[in-house]
Design a protein around this motif. Structure first.
Motif, short mmCIF file in Angstrom:
data_model
loop_
_atom_site.label_atom_id
_atom_site.label_comp_id
_atom_site.label_asym_id
_atom_site.label_seq_id
_atom_site.Cartn_x
_atom_site.Cartn_y
_atom_site.Cartn_z
N ARG A 1 0.84 -1.11 0.06
CA ARG A 1 0.06 0.09 0.08
C ARG A 1 0.89 1.10 0.09
O ARG A 1 0.65 2.27 -0.99
CB ARG A 1 -0.92 0.04 1.21
CG ARG A 1 -1.85 1.45 1.57
CD ARG A 1 -2.45 1.61 2.76
NE ARG A 1 -3.07 2.43 2.86
CZ ARG A 1 -3.73 2.99 3.97
NH1 ARG A 1 -3.35 2.39 5.15
NH2 ARG A 1 -4.35 4.06 4.00
N VAL A 2 2.03 1.20 0.81
CA VAL A 2 2.93 2.41 0.70
C VAL A 2 3.48 2.60 -0.38
O VAL A 2 3.76 3.64 -0.87
CB VAL A 2 3.72 2.42 2.24
CG1 VAL A 2 4.50 3.48 2.23
CG2 VAL A 2 3.03 2.29 3.29
N PHE B 1 2.04 19.85 -7.16
CA PHE B 1 2.66 20.12 -5.94
C PHE B 1 1.59 19.92 -4.79
O PHE B 1 1.75 19.58 -3.66
CB PHE B 1 3.55 21.20 -5.75
CG PHE B 1 4.68 21.17 -6.65
CD1 PHE B 1 5.52 20.02 -6.44
CD2 PHE B 1 4.78 21.88 -7.84
CE1 PHE B 1 6.60 19.90 -7.38
CE2 PHE B 1 6.09 21.92 -8.55
CZ PHE B 1 6.95 20.92 -8.49
N GLN B 2 0.63 20.71 -5.05
CA GLN B 2 -0.61 20.77 -4.06
C GLN B 2 -1.26 19.22 -3.48
O GLN B 2 -1.60 19.15 -2.58
CB GLN B 2 -1.85 21.60 -4.51
CG GLN B 2 -1.34 23.27 -4.36
CD GLN B 2 -2.64 24.14 -4.84
OE1 GLN B 2 -3.21 23.51 -5.90
NE2 GLN B 2 -2.72 25.19 -4.16
N GLU B 3 -1.38 18.49 -4.60
CA GLU B 3 -1.39 17.08 -4.33
C GLU B 3 -0.71 16.31 -3.73
O GLU B 3 -0.90 15.29 -3.07
CB GLU B 3 -2.13 16.36 -5.70
CG GLU B 3 -3.53 17.00 -6.23
CD GLU B 3 -3.87 16.43 -7.46
OE1 GLU B 3 -3.98 15.12 -7.50
OE2 GLU B 3 -4.46 17.30 -8.32
N VAL B 4 0.57 16.66 -4.06
CA VAL B 4 1.91 15.69 -3.50
C VAL B 4 1.93 15.79 -2.16
O VAL B 4 2.25 14.97 -1.25
CB VAL B 4 3.17 16.15 -4.19
CG1 VAL B 4 4.42 15.56 -3.44
CG2 VAL B 4 3.19 15.81 -5.52
N HIS B 5 1.82 17.09 -1.63
CA HIS B 5 1.99 17.37 -0.25
C HIS B 5 1.21 16.56 0.81
O HIS B 5 1.64 15.68 1.51
CB HIS B 5 1.96 18.85 0.39
CG HIS B 5 2.12 19.21 1.47
ND1 HIS B 5 3.46 19.06 2.16
CD2 HIS B 5 1.43 19.53 2.65
CE1 HIS B 5 3.37 19.52 3.14
NE2 HIS B 5 2.24 19.67 3.52
N PRO B 6 -0.10 16.33 0.61
CA PRO B 6 -1.06 15.50 1.48
C PRO B 6 -0.57 14.14 1.45
O PRO B 6 -0.74 13.40 2.33
CB PRO B 6 -2.20 15.87 0.89
CG PRO B 6 -2.29 16.56 -0.16
CD PRO B 6 -1.15 17.21 -0.40
N LEU B 7 -0.37 13.61 -0.03
CA LEU B 7 -0.31 12.33 -0.30
C LEU B 7 1.42 11.84 0.56
O LEU B 7 1.24 10.65 1.07
CB LEU B 7 0.02 11.89 -1.46
CG LEU B 7 0.14 10.55 -2.04
CD1 LEU B 7 -0.83 10.20 -3.31
CD2 LEU B 7 1.34 10.20 -2.49
N LEU B 8 2.29 12.61 0.31
CA LEU B 8 3.47 12.44 1.12
C LEU B 8 3.29 12.33 2.57
O LEU B 8 3.86 11.67 3.22
CB LEU B 8 4.70 13.28 0.38
CG LEU B 8 5.38 13.18 -0.65
CD1 LEU B 8 6.32 14.15 -0.97
CD2 LEU B 8 5.78 11.65 -0.87
N SER B 9 2.71 13.18 3.13
CA SER B 9 2.11 13.26 4.47
C SER B 9 1.70 11.90 4.96
O SER B 9 2.16 11.39 6.06
CB SER B 9 1.47 14.54 4.86
OG SER B 9 1.94 15.81 4.45
N GLN B 10 0.84 11.71 4.30
CA GLN B 10 0.01 10.36 4.57
C GLN B 10 0.92 9.27 4.44
O GLN B 10 1.02 8.37 5.47
CB GLN B 10 -1.14 9.93 3.57
CG GLN B 10 -1.79 8.86 3.80
CD GLN B 10 -2.91 8.43 2.73
OE1 GLN B 10 -2.91 8.88 1.75
NE2 GLN B 10 -3.64 7.23 2.99
N GLY C 1 4.27 9.20 4.70
CA GLY C 1 5.37 9.57 5.94
C GLY C 1 4.80 9.21 7.26
O GLY C 1 5.60 8.50 8.14
N MET C 2 3.22 9.41 7.45
CA MET C 2 2.66 8.87 8.59
C MET C 2 2.76 7.60 8.82
O MET C 2 2.85 7.01 9.91
CB MET C 2 1.36 9.61 8.87
CG MET C 2 1.45 11.03 9.18
SD MET C 2 2.02 11.35 10.72
CE MET C 2 0.57 10.85 11.81
N LEU C 3 2.50 6.75 7.76
CA LEU C 3 2.37 5.29 7.92
C LEU C 3 3.64 4.81 7.98
O LEU C 3 3.82 3.66 8.71
CB LEU C 3 1.62 4.79 6.50
CG LEU C 3 0.24 5.08 6.28
CD1 LEU C 3 -0.21 4.87 4.61
CD2 LEU C 3 -0.77 4.20 7.07
#
Length: 596
Positions: free
Chosen positions: A168-169, A185-194, A196-198
């Motif tokens: 999944r990651v 870039f606006q879509e990249v940020h939340p996806l990388l944050s998600q 990163g948290m996982l």
């Protein structure tokens, strides 16, 4: 108890495997044993598996591509008719056949097969994920990034439902890579944050966590570098370098251990040896943007040596992609440090890599034109530089490369006093309305406006633009832009007769340029220093600055002459079509001796 048919089949299969694994293997007898299976009119499951084995053997050990393709097509056709659990043959046949079609540039045939196989494989976690990755890769290769991104999103959702946490990651990070490619870039940020948290909250295999961490950090570093944020990226780059050292340590397990024991998690983004080269590459990219050319050269040498070692046993295309990107970056470094002849050799090596892999030429043609444009500028071949930058603009759809090419084209027009052409270009490089996400490119656009104002003797306006450049450059440690802006400000103050302010600008410019080292800024600064020391009646220092200026001039002139004598110099005339043969001497070398 096996039937007599099964016995014959198993005996022939055993013989075929024996011949295949001999040292050296006897492929001819292996193929004959497998072909003999068909004489016994085996049941469909046996026939399909044998076609698959023959296809694989022929692909791996012979040049009989068409025969291999025939067997794989038969395996795929037959396996679809078998209703019982026959996943391995069915989906492997689809995967290998699609890959073969793709190699033959027949994606119109490969994509329907993969879509069908994905539809049939929803009960098989491993194959479903693998086939989605494969189809996404084809779409990415065709620059159909939207579809590739969408497929990877579907894969992430499926892996989550299937409890394949690691995969999944991998899907999420792969989607992040597509979004970066699309500059979303606006879509990249939340996806990388998600993602990163996982990774941060990972409770599973620690080796898988470290591997995912490297992938995540590579994307973070690329995200910042694409935004021209050289200073902000340092913490991420340091973490990445620490992580790759862990992965490359002798105690690190083999890649098959990393890919996990769970059937849905048996994937790798790339082997650790390739990751190692990739980390070198992003380090080179950072060093170059920050203006540490010697550091960039050192890491490039290490990376290219590693690639040569890997290529002895590994022919994967990714190595050639990494090699090409390293050569492109190192050629730019050479131009900054005043080594045009070495830059030309490395540009020529980049062309050789593209000759071996024609697809790379399609993808990197704009970058190669840009490189040749920069080289031509350095050689004072302004007509060739204009042609190359125009060719780059005509062959690229990439916003940042467009901006970079336009900024350099603007400098060509300024140096040639083509004010009308510069004015026509102005809207595309206006820092206030610049269509670019890059901090460094916006800073560079202020510099070009400052340069224009300087050439028009509008000194107060030039100072305003250059102070904006300095503010932005200092914020992100863009050392080369800082040194260029300082020396230009020094020149402006000299023109205004303010020798004290000029000295305050040129001295740090010279210091910074020597650290990079940027020979052209050093040449420029030493000329100004010579005048300043003469104005202040300091003959000793004036003579020192004069000697320094002569040394830089002689070095650049010698290198300039050497470059004109190289057959590779003729590449500056290539603007379209196939890569030219550069061993001939179809064009007379440039006779220009002007450096600045």
């Amino acid at each position: 108890m096996a039937s007599s048919q099964d016995a014959w089949y198993l005996a022939l299969l055993g013989l075929a495997e024996n011949f295949r694994t001999l040292s050296p293997p006897n492929i001819k007898l292996c193929i004959q044993c497998l072909q003999a299976v068909f004489t016994f009119k085996p049941p469909p499951r046996v026939e399909a598996r044998t076609h698959l084995q023959l296809g694989n053997v022929l692909l791996t050990h012979t040049k009989n591509i068409d025969i291999a393709k025939h067997h794989l097509e038969q395996a795929w056709r037959l396996s679809q008719m078998i209703n019982n659990a026959f996943d391995d043959v069915k989906f492997e046949a689809a995967s290998v056949l699609a890959e073969l079609y793709e190699q033959q540039k027949q994606s119109n045939l490969s994509k329907p097969i993969l879509r069908k196989a994905i539809e049939l494989s929803q009960h098989s976690v491993y194959w479903h994920c693998r086939l989605i990755f494969q189809l996404a890769q084809i779409h990415a290769t065709e620059k159909d990034y939207e579809v590739a991104s969408s497929l990877l999103g579907v894969g992430a959702d499926y892996a989550h439902i299937s409890n394949a946490c690691y995969t999944r990651v991998l899907f999420l990070l792969s989607k992040g890579m597509m979004l970066l490619t699309m500059k979303k870039f606006q879509e990249v940020h939340p996806l990388l944050s998600q993602a990163g948290m996982l990774i941060e909250n990972w409770q599973g295999n620690p080796h898988q966590k470290e591997y995912l961490k490297v992938f995540f950090l590579v994307l973070q570093v690329c995200h910042y570098l694409m935004a021209g944020q050289v200073k902000s990226v340092k913490q991420w780059l340091k973490q990445l370098q620490q992580s790759i050292q862990i992965i490359m340590s002798p105690t690190w397990p083999t890649d098959d251990v990393i890919s996990g024991s769970s059937v849905g998690d048996m994937f790798l983004w790339m082997p650790k040896e390739h990751l190692y080269v990739l980390v070198y590459l992003v380090t080179v990219m950072h060093s170059m943007q920050a203006g540490y050319m010697e550091k960039a050269l050192k890491y490039t040498d290490k990376a290219l040596t590693q690639i040569e070692k890997l290529k002895i046993v590994d022919t994967k295309p990714i190595l050639s992609v990494l090699q090409l990107m390293l050569l492109e970056h190192i050629a730019m470094c050479r131009l900054v440090t005043g080594n045009k002849s070495l830059a030309l050799q490395e540009i020529s090596q980049a062309f050789n890599v593209c000759r071996q892999h024609p697809r790379l030429l399609d993808r990197h043609r704009p970058q190669l034109h840009t490189l040749l444009g920069l080289y031509a500028m350095n050689m004072n071949c302004m007509e060739a530089a204009e042609l190359q930058f125009t060719a780059a603009l005509n062959t690229s759809q990439e916003r940042e490369l467009w901006t970079f090419a336009n900024l350099n084209l603007a400098i060509v027009y300024l140096r040639a006093k083509r004010d009308a052409d510069f004015s026509a270009l102005l809207e595309r490089i206006n820092p206030e309305t610049l269509q670019s996400h890059s901090h460094s490119l916006r800073a560079a656009s202020y510099y070009v406006r400052g340069l224009q104002s300087f050439f028009q003797a509008r000194y107060n306006e030039a100072k305003r633009y250059l102070r904006e450049t300095l503010k932005m450059a200092n914020a992100e440690d863009l050392n080369r832009l800082t040194s260029c802006s300082l020396v230009l400000l020094g020149h402006i103050f000299l023109s205004l007769g303010n020798s004290r302010e000029s000295m305050n600008m040129v001295t740090p410019a010279m210091h910074l340029a020597s650290k990079i080292p940027d020979v052209h800024v050093q040449l420029w600064a030493s000329a100004i220093l010579k005048d300043l020391y003469r104005m202040s009646n300091d003959p000793n220092r004036e003579n020192e600055a004069y000697q320094m200026h002569c040394n830089y001039s002689q070095m650049l002139l010698k290198d300039h002459f050497q470059s004109t004598q190289m057959p590779e110099h003729n590449l500056i005339h290539w603007t379209e079509g196939a890569i030219p043969n550069i061993t001939g001497n179809n064009h007379p070398p440039s006779t220009s001796s002007t450096i600045m």
